[in-house]
Write an enzyme that holds these catalytic residues in place. Structure first.
Site: not given
Lengths: 137, 457
Positions: B95, B199, B201, B355, B361, B380, B382, B456
């Site tokens: 990821c 998560n 995006f 972020g 970010s 890595h 938040a 997203k």
């Protein structure tokens, strides 16, 4: 009876409470499915027979639930019903029929990455079967 | 749990019980309080019990409870006596985050933002069960697993320079597709070239502040420049590799009583080597995936801005095990470093810390100090602080969209409901995370980018 979602940072934890182990396994699969479908009604258009095995009850549950992630990714299949569910608790074997639809007929954005063994519990409490597990989402 | 303050940003869990090394937490007092809200520290202790662990079992400032290793967990192992664990890498192998810098500025894009994000949404597949734009044969998939982003560039999806600025050059060389199951491959075939969901995006951003002019220049960044960030992983293929090897290792070696997800195999064993190789394949799948998405982003942007160009600033892994050289007790040594929800921070290397949806970010730069104290690692992202279940109870998608729109951020997503689970409220304070990394000195601040439009997954 049924399942509920518990607090767990980052991931999702599920507790299932059912009259017997068969119903508890089935409920676990629906809890997993609900995270993805978010209560969208899924049609029963396709049927598949599945057979899953494990080395103990926990790995049987893990493998059973993982089968639905596999069917979704590899075959584009999303679950609506489970019928003719048979579990062999000595040989750790499940045979059942799953009904559902092509996932591309819907639009989902809540992903479940994997089933985990983290905090997994399969217990008989009084006359109830209780299952707890955490999903990596 | 007893925890000892070492310095303003370093905390120690002293060696106790079966721990082979102490635990080490990098956090400000505020972030430590967040970390203590769940079982992160217990998981740091469990990792410290693994054979062959070197130095200490670490947790970065954005840590939260995972399974096996905590998210934000870093641990290094001796290649001869150490172990490798799928629980130390995670299910979403590689990821990772790629940052592109563009030749656009805010005034080029301001009025076309909606069109841009809508077009990207049409051109880059996302969502659950969504197929990628590429149809692969089994042989082609094996090539992807072997070559990673290089496969994509060779096929015309991108340029050589993209690889130079990608961790490992976009290709883990130990990858052998024979060690990846058919089951994993059949999950991967339809998904190559898709962003995924959850998560993951794609974000259009602008460089808002520059903290280190010299490094920013080095990375090609300047204030007002439009950047594009892609966050995705190895999709179902990586998840299946992890779960396949958890089963195989359990069968061969059993599992630790502390946590079944900490199942492991000696690095040098046949199974340990096979897992490393299969994990490398999954990592390559993720590299190729982002390379394809990069290509479609360029193509789409060119259809709107005819002179558009974009270069890769860097592409950094979050969930991975790496064989690296580090100095241990004054001697240089090859070791295995597992980073789960943590990024590599080699000296002078760009570090990208995204972020949460709608928040800033950061671009940082790795340091010598990271080599000395954190096996060249830092945070890595938040890091979550609240459960998704809780978020669904308390927040509504309409309200979050309204909040984002008020800040001038457009958002597109396949479903509104998914938006809630990635709401900024669910995450730790990213500003505090990067400030801690900067002050501690394991990765120093270079620039801040703010979101203009989010897609997203």
């Amino acid at each position: 009876m049924g399942y509920k979602f518990l607090k767990h940072t980052g991931d999702i934890k599920i507790r299932v409470n059912e009259k017997n182990i068969e119903l508890a396994f089935i409920s676990s699969a629906f809890a997993l499915s609900q995270i993805i479908t978010d209560k969208t009604k899924i049609n029963s258009k396709i049927s598949k027979k599945i057979k899953v095995s494990g080395n103990d009850m926990s790995s049987l549950l893990y493998n059973f639930l993982e089968e639905f992630l596999f069917l979704l990714d590899a075959k584009g299949f999303i679950l609506s019903e489970i019928i003719n569910f048979k579990i062999d608790k000595k040989k750790f074997l499940i045979i059942c029929e799953v009904l559902g639809d092509k996932s591309k007929n819907y639009k989902f954005t809540n992903d479940v990455k994997a089933i985990t063994y983290h905090e997994m519990k399969i217990e008989q409490k009084n006359n109830y079967s209780v299952i707890e597990f955490v999903l990596d989402v | 749990m007893g925890i000892k303050k070492i310095s303003e940003f370093e905390w120690e869990i002293p060696k106790q019980g079966k721990m082979k090394v102490p635990g080490r937490i990098f956090a400000s007092e505020k972030l430590l309080k967040d970390i203590q809200r769940d079982k992160t520290l217990e998981q740091v202790k469990n990792v410290a019990c693994l054979p062959g662990i070197i130095g200490s079992s670490m947790a970065m400032m954005d840590s939260h409870q995972g399974y096996g290793f905590p998210i934000g967990g870093v641990a290094a192992f001796d290649l001869d006596s150490g172990v490798i664990s799928p629980g130390g890498v995670g299910y979403d192998i590689n990821c990772s985050v790629r940052l592109l810098r563009t030749n656009l500025t805010l005034k080029d894009i301001e009025k076309k933002k909606k069109e841009v994000i809508q077009k990207l949404f049409q051109q880059v597949p996302s969502g659950v069960g969504e197929e990628g734009r590429i149809k692969l044969s089994k042989q082609e998939l094996d090539e992807v697993l072997k070559l990673g982003a290089k496969w994509a560039v060779d096929k015309g999806y991108g340029k050589k320079n993209d690889l130079t600025n990608t961790e490992e050059g976009g290709c883990m060389k130990d990858a052998n597709p024979n060690y990846v199951s058919q089951r994993a491959k059949s999950r991967g075939i339809p998904q190559l070239g898709s962003l995924g969901a959850g998560n993951h995006f794609l974000e259009i951003q602008m460089v808002d502040s520059v903290y280190d002019e010299k490094m920013a220049k080095e990375f090609g960044l300047e204030k007002g420049m439009i950047t594009i960030m892609i966050h995705c992983g190895s999709r179902g293929l990586g998840h299946q590799v992890a779960s396949d090897y958890i089963k195989l290792m359990e069968k061969e070696y059993g599992f630790p009583e502390e946590d079944r997800e900490l199942v492991n195999a000696p690095i040098n064993s046949e199974l340990g080597k096979k897992y490393f190789s299969a994990m490398s394949c999954a990592a390559n799948f993720a590299f190729a995936n982002k390379q394809l998405i990069t290509h479609w982003v360029r193509e789409t942007m060119k259809s709107i801005f005819s002179n558009f160009s974009a270069e890769v600033v860097y592409d950094i892994c979050h969930n991975i095990a790496k064989k690296e050289k580090h100095t241990i007790d004054g001697k240089e040594k090859d070791i295995l470093v597992m980073r789960k929800g943590a990024t590599r921070a080699f000296d002078k290397q760009p570090v990208i810390i995204p972020g949460s949806m709608g928040s800033a970010s950061y671009v940082l730069v790795g340091t010598k100090k990271a080599e000395e104290i954190s096996f060249s690692s830092t945070a890595h992202g938040a890091g979550r602080v609240e459960s998704r279940t809780q978020a669904n109870k308390e927040l509504s998608p309409e309200k979050i969209i309204e909040q984002l729109n008020k800040k001038g951020i457009d958002i597109v997503s396949g479903s509104r409901k998914g938006i809630v689970e990635e709401a900024p409220e669910v995450y730790k304070d990213i500003d505090e995370v990067v400030r801690t990394s900067d002050k501690l000195g394991i990765a120093k601040l270079v620039a801040k980018v703010i979101p203009l439009a989010v897609m997203k997954g």
